[in-house]
Design a protein around this motif. Structure first.
Motif, PDB file in Angstrom:
ATOM      1  N   CYS A 109      -2.632  21.939  17.846  1.00  0.00           N
ATOM      2  CA  CYS A 109      -3.474  21.718  18.832  1.00  0.00           C
ATOM      3  C   CYS A 109      -4.691  22.883  18.575  1.00  0.00           C
ATOM      4  N   ASP A 110      -5.854  22.739  19.301  1.00  0.00           N
ATOM      5  CA  ASP A 110      -6.630  23.748  19.302  1.00  0.00           C
ATOM      6  C   ASP A 110      -6.574  25.256  19.385  1.00  0.00           C
ATOM      7  N   ILE A 111      -5.611  25.481  20.475  1.00  0.00           N
ATOM      8  CA  ILE A 111      -5.476  26.609  20.789  1.00  0.00           C
ATOM      9  C   ILE A 111      -4.451  27.445  19.846  1.00  0.00           C
ATOM     10  N   CYS A 112      -3.484  26.668  19.116  1.00  0.00           N
ATOM     11  CA  CYS A 112      -2.772  27.051  18.123  1.00  0.00           C
ATOM     12  C   CYS A 112      -3.433  27.473  16.849  1.00  0.00           C
ATOM     13  N   ARG A 113      -4.341  26.441  16.698  1.00  0.00           N
ATOM     14  CA  ARG A 113      -4.825  26.535  15.340  1.00  0.00           C
ATOM     15  C   ARG A 113      -5.982  27.435  15.429  1.00  0.00           C
ATOM     16  N   THR A 114      -6.678  27.801  16.592  1.00  0.00           N
ATOM     17  CA  THR A 114      -7.465  28.943  16.831  1.00  0.00           C
ATOM     18  C   THR A 114      -6.913  30.503  16.749  1.00  0.00           C
ATOM     19  N   CYS A 115      -5.672  30.538  17.174  1.00  0.00           N
ATOM     20  CA  CYS A 115      -5.101  31.664  17.584  1.00  0.00           C
ATOM     21  C   CYS A 115      -4.292  32.188  16.137  1.00  0.00           C
ATOM     22  N   TYR A 116      -3.956  31.161  15.462  1.00  0.00           N
ATOM     23  CA  TYR A 116      -3.182  31.420  14.042  1.00  0.00           C
ATOM     24  C   TYR A 116      -3.801  30.303  13.125  1.00  0.00           C
ATOM     25  N   PRO A 117      -4.953  30.785  12.634  1.00  0.00           N
ATOM     26  CA  PRO A 117      -5.573  29.689  11.472  1.00  0.00           C
ATOM     27  C   PRO A 117      -4.767  29.694  10.300  1.00  0.00           C
ATOM     28  N   ASP A 118      -3.973  30.736  10.006  1.00  0.00           N
ATOM     29  CA  ASP A 118      -3.452  30.639   8.750  1.00  0.00           C
ATOM     30  C   ASP A 118      -1.878  30.239   8.967  1.00  0.00           C
ATOM     31  N   ARG A 119      -1.655  29.723  10.043  1.00  0.00           N
ATOM     32  CA  ARG A 119      -0.153  29.383  10.066  1.00  0.00           C
ATOM     33  C   ARG A 119      -0.059  28.089   9.422  1.00  0.00           C
ATOM     34  N   LYS A 120       1.038  28.003   8.521  1.00  0.00           N
ATOM     35  CA  LYS A 120       1.244  26.513   7.861  1.00  0.00           C
ATOM     36  C   LYS A 120       2.497  25.956   8.463  1.00  0.00           C
ATOM     37  N   ALA A 121       3.504  26.767   8.595  1.00  0.00           N
ATOM     38  CA  ALA A 121       4.773  26.189   8.730  1.00  0.00           C
ATOM     39  C   ALA A 121       4.960  26.096  10.494  1.00  0.00           C
TER      40      ALA A 121
END
Length: 217
Positions: A198-210
Protein backbone atom coordinates in the motif's frame (compact mmCIF):
# COMPACT_ATOMS: atom_id res chain seq x y z
CA UNK A 1 12.27 8.04 7.11
CA UNK A 2 12.44 8.97 10.79
CA UNK A 3 9.53 8.07 13.05
CA UNK A 4 8.46 11.71 13.43
CA UNK A 5 8.41 12.01 9.63
CA UNK A 6 6.35 8.83 9.33
CA UNK A 7 3.89 10.17 11.88
CA UNK A 8 3.54 13.47 10.01
CA UNK A 9 3.10 11.74 6.65
CA UNK A 10 0.55 9.22 7.97
CA UNK A 11 -1.52 11.95 9.61
CA UNK A 12 -1.44 14.09 6.47
CA UNK A 13 -2.28 11.18 4.13
CA UNK A 14 -5.16 9.89 6.25
CA UNK A 15 -6.63 13.38 6.54
CA UNK A 16 -6.49 13.65 2.76
CA UNK A 17 -8.21 10.30 2.26
CA UNK A 18 -10.75 10.51 5.09
CA UNK A 19 -11.26 14.17 6.11
CA UNK A 20 -14.47 13.38 8.01
CA UNK A 21 -14.55 9.65 8.72
CA UNK A 22 -18.09 8.46 9.49
CA UNK A 23 -18.88 6.28 12.48
CA UNK A 24 -19.32 2.81 10.94
CA UNK A 25 -21.94 1.48 13.38
CA UNK A 26 -25.50 2.75 12.94
CA UNK A 27 -26.88 4.28 16.14
CA UNK A 28 -28.94 7.20 17.40
CA UNK A 29 -27.61 7.82 20.91
CA UNK A 30 -24.99 6.59 23.41
CA UNK A 31 -27.06 3.56 24.43
CA UNK A 32 -27.61 2.21 20.92
CA UNK A 33 -23.93 2.85 20.14
CA UNK A 34 -22.88 0.97 23.28
CA UNK A 35 -24.98 -2.04 22.30
CA UNK A 36 -23.76 -1.94 18.69
CA UNK A 37 -20.10 -1.81 19.74
CA UNK A 38 -20.66 -4.70 22.14
CA UNK A 39 -22.16 -6.71 19.28
CA UNK A 40 -19.21 -5.90 16.99
CA UNK A 41 -16.80 -8.05 19.01
CA UNK A 42 -15.55 -10.75 16.59
CA UNK A 43 -18.15 -9.59 14.08
CA UNK A 44 -18.11 -7.19 11.14
CA UNK A 45 -19.69 -3.75 11.37
CA UNK A 46 -21.74 -4.59 8.29
CA UNK A 47 -23.31 -7.60 10.01
CA UNK A 48 -24.01 -5.59 13.16
CA UNK A 49 -25.80 -2.95 11.10
CA UNK A 50 -27.95 -5.70 9.58
CA UNK A 51 -28.94 -6.99 13.02
CA UNK A 52 -29.47 -3.84 15.08
CA UNK A 53 -32.63 -2.56 13.32
CA UNK A 54 -34.58 -5.58 14.56
CA UNK A 55 -32.97 -5.40 17.99
CA UNK A 56 -33.73 -1.70 18.40
CA UNK A 57 -37.27 -2.25 17.21
CA UNK A 58 -37.58 -4.68 20.11
CA UNK A 59 -35.98 -2.17 22.49
CA UNK A 60 -33.88 0.92 21.82
CA UNK A 61 -33.39 2.07 25.40
CA UNK A 62 -32.25 0.39 28.64
CA UNK A 63 -35.70 0.61 30.27
CA UNK A 64 -37.31 -1.49 27.54
CA UNK A 65 -34.32 -3.79 27.00
CA UNK A 66 -34.17 -4.65 30.69
CA UNK A 67 -37.70 -6.01 30.42
CA UNK A 68 -36.92 -8.35 27.50
CA UNK A 69 -35.92 -11.92 28.15
CA UNK A 70 -32.44 -13.10 27.24
CA UNK A 71 -33.68 -15.72 24.77
CA UNK A 72 -35.54 -13.14 22.69
CA UNK A 73 -32.46 -10.92 22.53
CA UNK A 74 -30.26 -13.89 21.75
CA UNK A 75 -32.40 -15.02 18.82
CA UNK A 76 -32.19 -11.59 17.18
CA UNK A 77 -28.43 -11.14 17.62
CA UNK A 78 -27.49 -14.73 16.75
CA UNK A 79 -25.94 -13.75 13.36
CA UNK A 80 -23.35 -11.63 15.21
CA UNK A 81 -21.86 -14.66 16.97
CA UNK A 82 -21.23 -15.20 20.67
CA UNK A 83 -24.95 -14.63 21.16
CA UNK A 84 -25.25 -16.43 24.53
CA UNK A 85 -22.72 -14.12 26.17
CA UNK A 86 -23.74 -10.98 24.30
CA UNK A 87 -27.46 -11.37 25.00
CA UNK A 88 -26.86 -11.77 28.73
CA UNK A 89 -24.53 -8.78 28.74
CA UNK A 90 -27.00 -6.56 26.87
CA UNK A 91 -29.82 -7.38 29.28
CA UNK A 92 -27.72 -7.04 32.42
CA UNK A 93 -26.00 -3.80 31.42
CA UNK A 94 -29.43 -2.39 30.60
CA UNK A 95 -30.64 -3.32 34.07
CA UNK A 96 -27.58 -1.67 35.62
CA UNK A 97 -28.09 1.51 33.61
CA UNK A 98 -31.66 1.69 34.88
CA UNK A 99 -30.78 0.81 38.47
CA UNK A 100 -27.64 2.91 38.90
CA UNK A 101 -27.63 5.61 36.19
CA UNK A 102 -31.29 6.56 35.66
CA UNK A 103 -31.17 4.91 32.26
CA UNK A 104 -28.30 7.05 31.02
CA UNK A 105 -24.99 5.76 29.65
CA UNK A 106 -22.27 7.24 31.88
CA UNK A 107 -19.75 9.49 30.17
CA UNK A 108 -17.00 7.98 32.27
CA UNK A 109 -14.61 5.34 30.97
CA UNK A 110 -14.08 3.69 34.34
CA UNK A 111 -17.83 3.37 34.89
CA UNK A 112 -18.32 2.00 31.38
CA UNK A 113 -15.66 -0.67 31.93
CA UNK A 114 -17.60 -2.04 34.91
CA UNK A 115 -20.61 -2.87 32.72
CA UNK A 116 -21.05 -6.50 31.58
CA UNK A 117 -19.52 -7.20 28.18
CA UNK A 118 -17.80 -3.80 28.05
CA UNK A 119 -14.01 -3.89 27.92
CA UNK A 120 -11.54 -1.07 27.49
CA UNK A 121 -11.86 -0.92 23.71
CA UNK A 122 -15.67 -0.78 23.77
CA UNK A 123 -15.61 1.87 26.49
CA UNK A 124 -13.07 3.90 24.51
CA UNK A 125 -15.24 3.78 21.38
CA UNK A 126 -18.25 5.04 23.32
CA UNK A 127 -16.25 7.82 24.98
CA UNK A 128 -14.88 8.88 21.61
CA UNK A 129 -17.86 8.49 19.31
CA UNK A 130 -20.78 9.17 21.66
CA UNK A 131 -19.31 11.81 23.95
CA UNK A 132 -16.48 13.30 21.90
CA UNK A 133 -13.91 12.66 24.60
CA UNK A 134 -10.36 12.01 23.35
CA UNK A 135 -9.76 8.26 23.19
CA UNK A 136 -7.83 5.89 20.94
CA UNK A 137 -9.62 2.54 20.70
CA UNK A 138 -7.25 -0.05 19.25
CA UNK A 139 -8.67 -3.04 17.37
CA UNK A 140 -6.83 -5.74 15.46
CA UNK A 141 -6.66 -3.56 12.30
CA UNK A 142 -5.00 -0.66 14.12
CA UNK A 143 -2.73 -3.03 16.03
CA UNK A 144 -1.51 -4.57 12.76
CA UNK A 145 -1.00 -1.28 10.91
CA UNK A 146 0.83 0.33 13.83
CA UNK A 147 3.41 -2.44 13.50
CA UNK A 148 3.62 -2.26 9.72
CA UNK A 149 4.19 1.50 9.94
CA UNK A 150 6.82 1.24 12.68
CA UNK A 151 4.74 3.11 15.24
CA UNK A 152 4.62 0.41 17.92
CA UNK A 153 6.40 -2.77 18.90
CA UNK A 154 3.00 -4.44 18.89
CA UNK A 155 3.34 -6.62 21.98
CA UNK A 156 -0.36 -6.13 22.78
CA UNK A 157 -3.19 -3.68 22.09
CA UNK A 158 -2.65 -1.89 25.40
CA UNK A 159 0.94 -1.09 24.46
CA UNK A 160 -0.08 -0.11 20.94
CA UNK A 161 -2.65 2.33 22.37
CA UNK A 162 -0.03 3.93 24.62
CA UNK A 163 2.43 4.24 21.75
CA UNK A 164 -0.10 5.85 19.39
CA UNK A 165 -1.34 8.27 22.04
CA UNK A 166 2.23 9.37 22.63
CA UNK A 167 2.95 9.90 18.93
CA UNK A 168 -0.18 11.67 17.69
CA UNK A 169 -1.77 14.93 18.89
CA UNK A 170 -4.64 14.39 21.33
CA UNK A 171 -7.07 16.36 19.18
CA UNK A 172 -6.49 13.90 16.32
CA UNK A 173 -7.26 10.68 18.21
CA UNK A 174 -11.01 10.44 17.69
CA UNK A 175 -10.83 10.82 13.93
CA UNK A 176 -7.52 9.03 13.55
CA UNK A 177 -8.58 5.68 14.98
CA UNK A 178 -11.45 5.62 12.45
CA UNK A 179 -9.17 6.76 9.62
CA UNK A 180 -6.72 3.94 10.31
CA UNK A 181 -9.56 1.40 10.37
CA UNK A 182 -10.90 2.62 7.03
CA UNK A 183 -7.44 2.68 5.48
CA UNK A 184 -6.74 -0.83 6.75
CA UNK A 185 -9.92 -2.15 5.22
CA UNK A 186 -9.45 -0.39 1.90
CA UNK A 187 -5.71 -0.45 1.27
CA UNK A 188 -3.77 -2.31 3.97
CA UNK A 189 -5.80 -5.38 4.90
CA UNK A 190 -4.29 -8.49 6.44
CA UNK A 191 -4.26 -10.25 3.06
CA UNK A 192 -4.19 -7.28 0.69
CA UNK A 193 -0.92 -5.83 1.97
CA UNK A 194 2.05 -7.43 3.67
CA UNK A 195 3.83 -4.20 4.52
CA UNK A 196 5.22 -3.68 1.03
CA UNK A 197 2.14 -2.95 -1.11
CA UNK A 198 0.00 0.00 0.00
CA UNK A 199 0.92 3.67 -0.39
CA UNK A 200 1.68 4.33 3.29
CA UNK A 201 3.75 1.17 3.73
CA UNK A 202 5.78 1.89 0.59
CA UNK A 203 6.30 5.55 1.48
CA UNK A 204 7.31 4.86 5.08
CA UNK A 205 9.56 1.93 4.14
CA UNK A 206 10.62 2.29 0.49
CA UNK A 207 13.48 -0.17 0.91
CA UNK A 208 11.44 -2.89 2.59
CA UNK A 209 11.56 -5.99 0.38
CA UNK A 210 10.31 -8.81 2.60
CA UNK A 211 6.82 -8.96 4.13
CA UNK A 212 6.52 -7.33 7.54
CA UNK A 213 5.65 -9.95 10.15
CA UNK A 214 3.22 -8.62 12.75
CA UNK A 215 2.35 -9.89 16.20
CA UNK A 216 -1.26 -10.72 16.89
CA UNK A 217 -3.02 -8.84 19.65
Amino acid sequence: MLKKDRVAFILRRLNELYPQPPIPLDHKDPYTLLVAVLLSAQCTDERVNQVTPALFTLADNPFDMAKRDVETIREIIRPCGLSPQKSKAIKRLSEILVEDYNGEVPADIDALETLPGVGHKTASVVMSQAFGEPAFPVDTHIHRLAQRWGLSSGKNVAQTEKDLKRLFPKDSWNALHLQIIYYGREFCSARGCDGTVCDICRTCYPDRKAPKKTRKA
